[in-house]
Design a protein around this motif. Sequence first.
Motif, mmCIF file in Angstrom:
data_model
loop_
_atom_site.group_PDB
_atom_site.id
_atom_site.type_symbol
_atom_site.label_atom_id
_atom_site.label_comp_id
_atom_site.label_asym_id
_atom_site.label_seq_id
_atom_site.Cartn_x
_atom_site.Cartn_y
_atom_site.Cartn_z
ATOM 1 N N SER A 1 0.816 -1.221 0.000
ATOM 2 C CA SER A 1 0.000 0.000 0.000
ATOM 3 C C SER A 1 0.845 1.264 0.000
ATOM 4 N N TYR A 2 2.168 1.125 -0.027
ATOM 5 C CA TYR A 2 3.032 2.299 -0.048
ATOM 6 C C TYR A 2 3.404 2.655 -1.495
ATOM 7 N N ASN A 3 3.592 3.936 -1.734
ATOM 8 C CA ASN A 3 3.971 4.415 -3.056
ATOM 9 C C ASN A 3 5.195 3.637 -3.565
ATOM 10 N N VAL B 1 9.989 11.875 9.980
ATOM 11 C CA VAL B 1 10.291 13.309 10.029
ATOM 12 C C VAL B 1 9.083 14.100 10.539
ATOM 13 N N SER B 2 9.310 14.929 11.523
ATOM 14 C CA SER B 2 8.205 15.716 12.066
ATOM 15 C C SER B 2 8.755 16.955 12.742
ATOM 16 N N GLN B 3 7.910 17.854 13.104
ATOM 17 C CA GLN B 3 8.353 19.036 13.857
ATOM 18 C C GLN B 3 7.159 19.667 14.546
ATOM 19 N N PHE C 1 4.468 22.385 15.307
ATOM 20 C CA PHE C 1 3.749 23.378 14.500
ATOM 21 C C PHE C 1 4.239 23.407 13.052
ATOM 22 N N ARG C 2 4.254 22.227 12.451
ATOM 23 C CA ARG C 2 4.678 22.154 11.042
ATOM 24 C C ARG C 2 3.730 23.018 10.198
ATOM 25 N N ASP C 3 4.245 23.826 9.311
ATOM 26 C CA ASP C 3 3.474 24.791 8.502
ATOM 27 C C ASP C 3 2.662 25.718 9.407
ATOM 28 N N ALA D 1 -3.313 11.299 13.751
ATOM 29 C CA ALA D 1 -3.139 9.988 13.113
ATOM 30 C C ALA D 1 -1.842 9.989 12.317
ATOM 31 N N GLY D 2 -0.886 9.141 12.723
ATOM 32 C CA GLY D 2 0.449 9.188 12.117
ATOM 33 C C GLY D 2 1.237 10.269 12.842
ATOM 34 N N CYS D 3 1.301 10.141 14.179
ATOM 35 C CA CYS D 3 1.815 11.232 15.032
ATOM 36 C C CYS D 3 3.337 11.236 15.126
ATOM 37 N N ALA E 1 5.457 15.330 18.134
ATOM 38 C CA ALA E 1 5.475 16.801 18.019
ATOM 39 C C ALA E 1 4.114 17.344 17.593
ATOM 40 N N GLU E 2 3.453 16.620 16.697
ATOM 41 C CA GLU E 2 2.154 17.107 16.209
ATOM 42 C C GLU E 2 1.100 17.075 17.323
ATOM 43 N N ALA E 3 1.081 15.999 18.079
ATOM 44 C CA ALA E 3 0.082 15.863 19.143
ATOM 45 C C ALA E 3 0.297 16.913 20.231
ATOM 46 N N THR F 1 -1.689 8.357 17.379
ATOM 47 C CA THR F 1 -1.371 6.984 16.967
ATOM 48 C C THR F 1 -0.323 6.969 15.864
ATOM 49 N N ASP F 2 0.378 5.864 15.807
ATOM 50 C CA ASP F 2 1.342 5.655 14.740
ATOM 51 C C ASP F 2 1.563 4.145 14.619
ATOM 52 N N VAL F 3 2.061 3.738 13.467
ATOM 53 C CA VAL F 3 2.336 2.318 13.277
ATOM 54 C C VAL F 3 3.717 1.966 13.846
ATOM 55 N N HIS G 1 -1.385 2.158 16.056
ATOM 56 C CA HIS G 1 -2.532 1.963 15.166
ATOM 57 C C HIS G 1 -2.028 2.036 13.736
ATOM 58 N N ASP G 2 -2.413 1.036 12.949
ATOM 59 C CA ASP G 2 -2.021 1.003 11.544
ATOM 60 C C ASP G 2 -3.203 1.486 10.711
ATOM 61 N N LEU G 3 -3.023 2.608 10.057
ATOM 62 C CA LEU G 3 -4.116 3.201 9.278
ATOM 63 C C LEU G 3 -4.542 2.300 8.127
ATOM 64 N N LEU G 4 -3.686 1.359 7.757
ATOM 65 C CA LEU G 4 -4.008 0.508 6.609
ATOM 66 C C LEU G 4 -4.725 -0.770 7.003
ATOM 67 N N CYS H 1 -4.268 14.428 10.142
ATOM 68 C CA CYS H 1 -3.549 13.340 9.476
ATOM 69 C C CYS H 1 -2.697 14.018 8.419
ATOM 70 N N ARG H 2 -1.462 14.292 8.790
ATOM 71 C CA ARG H 2 -0.622 15.171 7.982
ATOM 72 C C ARG H 2 0.681 14.466 7.610
ATOM 73 N N ASN H 3 0.983 14.514 6.329
ATOM 74 C CA ASN H 3 2.251 13.955 5.849
ATOM 75 C C ASN H 3 2.385 12.467 6.153
ATOM 76 N N VAL H 4 1.280 11.773 6.080
ATOM 77 C CA VAL H 4 1.275 10.323 6.293
ATOM 78 C C VAL H 4 0.852 9.631 4.992
HETATM 79 C C1 LIG Z 1 6.484 12.102 8.013
HETATM 80 S S1 LIG Z 1 5.754 11.475 9.479
HETATM 81 C C2 LIG Z 1 4.502 12.695 9.775
HETATM 82 C C3 LIG Z 1 4.399 13.067 11.216
HETATM 83 C C4 LIG Z 1 3.415 14.198 11.520
HETATM 84 N N1 LIG Z 1 2.072 13.815 11.174
HETATM 85 C C5 LIG Z 1 3.827 15.473 10.840
HETATM 86 O O1 LIG Z 1 3.167 15.897 9.888
HETATM 87 O O2 LIG Z 1 4.838 16.057 11.252
HETATM 88 C C6 LIG Z 1 4.814 10.095 8.864
HETATM 89 C C7 LIG Z 1 4.353 9.169 9.956
HETATM 90 O O3 LIG Z 1 3.385 8.278 9.406
HETATM 91 C C8 LIG Z 1 3.537 7.037 10.037
HETATM 92 N N2 LIG Z 1 2.912 5.972 9.238
HETATM 93 C C9 LIG Z 1 3.374 5.423 8.084
HETATM 94 N N3 LIG Z 1 2.564 4.407 7.709
HETATM 95 C C10 LIG Z 1 1.574 4.349 8.634
HETATM 96 C C11 LIG Z 1 0.440 3.514 8.799
HETATM 97 N N4 LIG Z 1 0.187 2.546 7.920
HETATM 98 N N5 LIG Z 1 -0.369 3.708 9.866
HETATM 99 C C12 LIG Z 1 -0.084 4.681 10.775
HETATM 100 N N6 LIG Z 1 0.980 5.503 10.680
HETATM 101 C C13 LIG Z 1 1.800 5.345 9.622
HETATM 102 C C14 LIG Z 1 5.040 6.896 10.131
HETATM 103 O O4 LIG Z 1 5.431 5.920 11.078
HETATM 104 C C15 LIG Z 1 5.478 8.302 10.489
HETATM 105 O O5 LIG Z 1 5.623 8.460 11.874
#
Ligand SMILES: C[S@@+](CC[C@H](N)C(=O)[O-])C[C@H]1O[C@@H](n2cnc3c(N)ncnc32)[C@H](O)[C@@H]1O
Length: 274
Positions: A30-32, A77-79, A81-83, A116-118, A122-124, A145-147, A200-203, A216-219
């Motif tokens: 399911s990944y690019n 990668v995260s930070q 207050f991204r954007d 979601a995908g924290c 930093a995001e939470a 949550t994150d996987v 939690h695995d979003l997939l 749910c940002r940059n996930v």
């Molecule tokens: C680039 S970080 C984004 C972190 C934060 N949301 C932000 O924007 O700064 C992507 C996150 O998505 C998580 N991720 C990737 N696949 C996932 C999945 N199937 N379910 C949940 N989280 C997932 C990764 O583990 C990673 O921590």
Amino acid sequence: MSELEPPSPPPGFRLFALTVKELIGLDLTSYNPRQLYRRLEHQLSRVGCRDLAEYAALIRRDRRRAEELASFITINVSQFFRDPHLWETLADPLRHYVLDELPARGSRPRLRAWSAGCSVGAEAYSLAIFLTELHLPVTFHILATDVDEEALKVAAAAVYQERELAGLSDKRRREFFVPQGEAGWQVRGDLRKTVTFRRHDLLRDQYPLGMDLILCRNVVIYFTPEAKQRVQEALARSLRPGGLLFVGATESLIEPGSYGLEPIAPFLYRRSRP
Ligand SMILES: C[S@@+](CC[C@H](N)C(=O)[O-])C[C@H]1O[C@@H](n2cnc3c(N)ncnc32)[C@H](O)[C@@H]1O
């Protein structure tokens, strides 16, 4: 090969993906593919394996290697207050939602948010700071949550180094963090208590329901278009009517109306009322 055509998988990919699914539950298909194959190739040279068959054998022998692979693939990668300019666009719609919708839920309404995908948290914690500063007449709770279990451990410890706090103003740092000497800065205890971290695995996992706000940002940028669509539809179902979905600065939803979301600001969507 055109940029639009999916690249061919590297030799042994199917079997490797099955092994990863079995060992750590991560669905690589399911990944690019373009990004994934490039990252796998890089990873092969990092761990000194000739091909994916050898790598599959390695992660079977050594569980830590499998977890390390998960962290590498999922990109943490995260930070804080991204954007920042986009966070500002969240304030008014959220204020309206809280003032107009939540009173119907009793005298001490509670806002339920989900990061979601924290990643490392930093995001939470940014959201916890943001909600505290808004002084809304509600209590709040954030599910984060994150996987990736390793990222979640860092998130729960809530200690960050100077460079990781780069996006924070001095005022916020002084107010919401406690210095820990060499170790860095830890998020204030009362703020930490507003966030619960969980794997939690979003997939593949069931989504929580009744959320007022989802980040749910940059996930999903790492997912295939089909997986992206599936995740975004499921996120929409997790929201209460009127609830808000905040996505990353490079993300847009295709036909959000078809699954009950309306765009209300750049990168911000609202669940339509029935
Ligand atoms: C680039 S970080 C984004 C972190 C934060 N949301 C932000 O924007 O700064 C992507 C996150 O998505 C998580 N991720 C990737 N696949 C996932 C999945 N199937 N379910 C949940 N989280 C997932 C990764 O583990 C990673 O921590």
